[in-house]
Design a protein around this motif. Structure first.
Motif, PDB file in Angstrom:
ATOM      1  N   THR A   1      42.896  -6.722 -71.554  1.00 56.42           N
ATOM      2  CA  THR A   1      43.185  -6.156 -72.875  1.00 56.42           C
ATOM      3  C   THR A   1      44.674  -5.941 -73.048  1.00 56.42           C
ATOM      4  O   THR A   1      45.252  -6.247 -74.100  1.00 56.42           O
ATOM      5  CB  THR A   1      42.424  -4.836 -73.073  1.00 56.42           C
ATOM      6  OG1 THR A   1      41.014  -5.071 -72.929  1.00 56.42           O
ATOM      7  CG2 THR A   1      42.689  -4.250 -74.450  1.00 56.42           C
TER       8      THR A   1
ATOM      9  N   LYS B   1      39.138  -5.315 -67.211  1.00 59.88           N
ATOM     10  CA  LYS B   1      39.086  -5.308 -68.677  1.00 59.88           C
ATOM     11  C   LYS B   1      40.339  -4.670 -69.260  1.00 59.88           C
ATOM     12  O   LYS B   1      40.896  -5.156 -70.249  1.00 59.88           O
ATOM     13  CB  LYS B   1      37.844  -4.568 -69.166  1.00 59.88           C
ATOM     14  CG  LYS B   1      37.654  -4.622 -70.671  1.00 59.88           C
ATOM     15  CD  LYS B   1      36.340  -4.011 -71.114  1.00 59.88           C
ATOM     16  CE  LYS B   1      36.176  -4.097 -72.631  1.00 59.88           C
ATOM     17  NZ  LYS B   1      34.887  -3.520 -73.084  1.00 59.88           N
ATOM     18  N   GLU B   2      40.811  -3.597 -68.632  1.00 61.24           N
ATOM     19  CA  GLU B   2      42.030  -2.943 -69.111  1.00 61.24           C
ATOM     20  C   GLU B   2      43.234  -3.876 -68.979  1.00 61.24           C
ATOM     21  O   GLU B   2      44.090  -3.931 -69.877  1.00 61.24           O
ATOM     22  CB  GLU B   2      42.272  -1.647 -68.325  1.00 61.24           C
ATOM     23  CG  GLU B   2      41.302  -0.535 -68.684  1.00 61.24           C
ATOM     24  CD  GLU B   2      41.497   0.701 -67.819  1.00 61.24           C
ATOM     25  OE1 GLU B   2      42.210   0.613 -66.787  1.00 61.24           O
ATOM     26  OE2 GLU B   2      40.926   1.755 -68.164  1.00 61.24           O
TER      27      GLU B   2
ATOM     28  N   ILE C   1      36.629  -8.649 -74.113  1.00 61.03           N
ATOM     29  CA  ILE C   1      37.205  -7.336 -74.430  1.00 61.03           C
ATOM     30  C   ILE C   1      36.582  -6.677 -75.653  1.00 61.03           C
ATOM     31  O   ILE C   1      36.880  -5.519 -75.938  1.00 61.03           O
ATOM     32  CB  ILE C   1      38.742  -7.431 -74.620  1.00 61.03           C
ATOM     33  CG1 ILE C   1      39.108  -8.262 -75.851  1.00 61.03           C
ATOM     34  CG2 ILE C   1      39.406  -7.984 -73.371  1.00 61.03           C
ATOM     35  CD1 ILE C   1      40.600  -8.256 -76.171  1.00 61.03           C
ATOM     36  N   ASP C   2      35.706  -7.376 -76.370  1.00 60.66           N
ATOM     37  CA  ASP C   2      35.143  -6.837 -77.613  1.00 60.66           C
ATOM     38  C   ASP C   2      33.621  -6.913 -77.559  1.00 60.66           C
ATOM     39  O   ASP C   2      33.025  -7.979 -77.741  1.00 60.66           O
ATOM     40  CB  ASP C   2      35.672  -7.621 -78.811  1.00 60.66           C
ATOM     41  CG  ASP C   2      35.454  -6.883 -80.125  1.00 60.66           C
ATOM     42  OD1 ASP C   2      34.421  -6.187 -80.245  1.00 60.66           O
ATOM     43  OD2 ASP C   2      36.294  -7.019 -81.033  1.00 60.66           O
TER      44      ASP C   2
ATOM     45  N   TYR D   1      37.844 -14.788 -74.130  1.00 57.59           N
ATOM     46  CA  TYR D   1      38.652 -13.581 -74.032  1.00 57.59           C
ATOM     47  C   TYR D   1      38.260 -12.557 -75.098  1.00 57.59           C
ATOM     48  O   TYR D   1      38.295 -11.347 -74.856  1.00 57.59           O
ATOM     49  CB  TYR D   1      40.138 -13.918 -74.155  1.00 57.59           C
ATOM     50  CG  TYR D   1      40.703 -14.732 -73.005  1.00 57.59           C
ATOM     51  CD1 TYR D   1      39.979 -14.954 -71.836  1.00 57.59           C
ATOM     52  CD2 TYR D   1      41.978 -15.289 -73.081  1.00 57.59           C
ATOM     53  CE1 TYR D   1      40.501 -15.694 -70.788  1.00 57.59           C
ATOM     54  CE2 TYR D   1      42.514 -16.035 -72.039  1.00 57.59           C
ATOM     55  CZ  TYR D   1      41.769 -16.231 -70.889  1.00 57.59           C
ATOM     56  OH  TYR D   1      42.289 -16.967 -69.846  1.00 57.59           O
TER      57      TYR D   1
END
Length: 345
Positions: A40, A36-37, A226-227, A222
């Protein structure tokens, strides 16, 4: 003997091997956090975020809903026009859905309009008017104009007689000169659309979903990955592997995220949505997202959702059809899952 096919195949396999090696030393949680990092980071814009400053441009009452057109700010001075569809007789806060269109003539294509803004009266096209279908099921729906399409094409691409083309190639190429990917810009603009949706007094902030088709599916995937404000996601005609879709088959340049294979294949990125509800829909005869590799992605996602104790939150609909929307199962699923999100809030 000089063609690069074998070397390109070896490059893919080498990167896949490196990814597996790295995962061997991680727990499932640390792997997900790292992924995820990294995603992002790939999608982060260094340029300044603009204030939303939403402006109502028009408001029309139709037979079964109200259609607003608004605009809001995102990044680098960009302003985004969007349609907001509101059920008639709204008396309480409602769940909302961010709808992201695919390649075509833009947001009008999913809200029941022709390219020139007139009402569409015939049969829907491959998009299936899914924003319109969703407002008729009680959702507040926002359909932003994705940059590169419709009113957000470059001036040269909007000259008389040009309908349904895009500015993807030029925008993506030019943005790369600044170290910006078109995918990153589109995802961050989608997140600003979420900011706008959640600023509305008529929206239940605990119950916001996302529905994307084709290129809009990339943005939806995407964005939801990430959200976590996105509580349920529908990906139509997109879920696949890079190896089975955008690598062997010619696709628009907007599908390519620089450096992504250094840390993930596409199913792994989609898997970041787990354990939140996810609906995968795809046509069995889709020529650009082949069903054989849809099934590879689905197998990975099923295993992941089982491991997350959320097997019932993944739904798959493989239907007879080509590259087109079939919402017959996705629409009621989204109603159910966003109602659950609201109850659990």
């Amino acid at each position: 003997m000089w063609n690069p096919d074998a070397i390109m195949e070896n490059l893919y396999n080498t990167y896949a091997g490196k990814r597996l090696q790295e995962q061997e030393h991680e727990t499932a949680d640390s792997y997900k956090l790292r992924l995820k990092e990294q995603l992002t980071g790939s999608l982060t814009l260094q340029e300044g975020q603009d204030d939303l400053h939403p402006v109502l441009l028009e408001r029309i009452e139709l037979s079964d809903h109200i259609r607003e057109r608004i605009e809001f700010g995102t990044y680098m001075g960009f302003r985004v026009p969007a349609y907001v569809l509101i059920p008639l007789g709204l008396k309480e806060k409602r769940a909302a859905v961010l709808t992201l269109h695919g390649h075509g003539f833009g947001s009008r294509q999913i809200v029941g309009l022709n390219a020139d803004g007139t009402e569409h009266t015939g049969e829907p096209d491959i998009h299936g008017n899914y924003a319109l279908e969703l407002v008729r099921r009680g959702f507040i729906v926002i359909a932003p104009e994705i940059i590169g399409f419709g009113d957000r094409r470059l001036a040269e691409d909007q000259k008389e007689g040009k309908v349904g083309n895009s500015s993807c190639q030029t925008l993506a190429s030019h943005l790369l000169l600044y170290g910006i990917s078109l995918a990153a810009l589109r995802v961050q603009e989608a997140r600003r659309a979420l900011d706008y949706v959640l600023s509305r007094d008529d929206v239940d902030s605990s119950s916001v979903g996302c529905f994307g088709f084709s290129g809009g599916g990339l943005i939806a995937a995407y964005t939801a990955a990430i959200d976590e404000r996105v509580k349920a996601t529908v990906l139509c005609a997109f879920a696949n592997t890079f190896k089975g879709s955008i690598m062997p088959i010619r696709h628009c340049i907007d599908n390519y995220l620089p450096g992504v294979l250094a840390y993930a294949e596409l199913p792994e990125l989609i898997g970041l949505i787990a354990p939140r509800p996810l609906f995968i829909a795809s046509g069995k005869q889709d020529p650009i997202f082949p069903v054989e590799t849809v099934e590879v992605a689905v197998a990975y996602l099923r295993k992941l959702y089982i491991q997350s104790g959320a097997e019932d939150r993944l739904h798959v609909h493989l239907y007879d059809g080509v590259h087109e929307v079939d919402g017959s199962q996705a629409y009621p699923w989204l109603v159910e899952k966003l109602a659950e999100a609201s109850r659990q809030a």
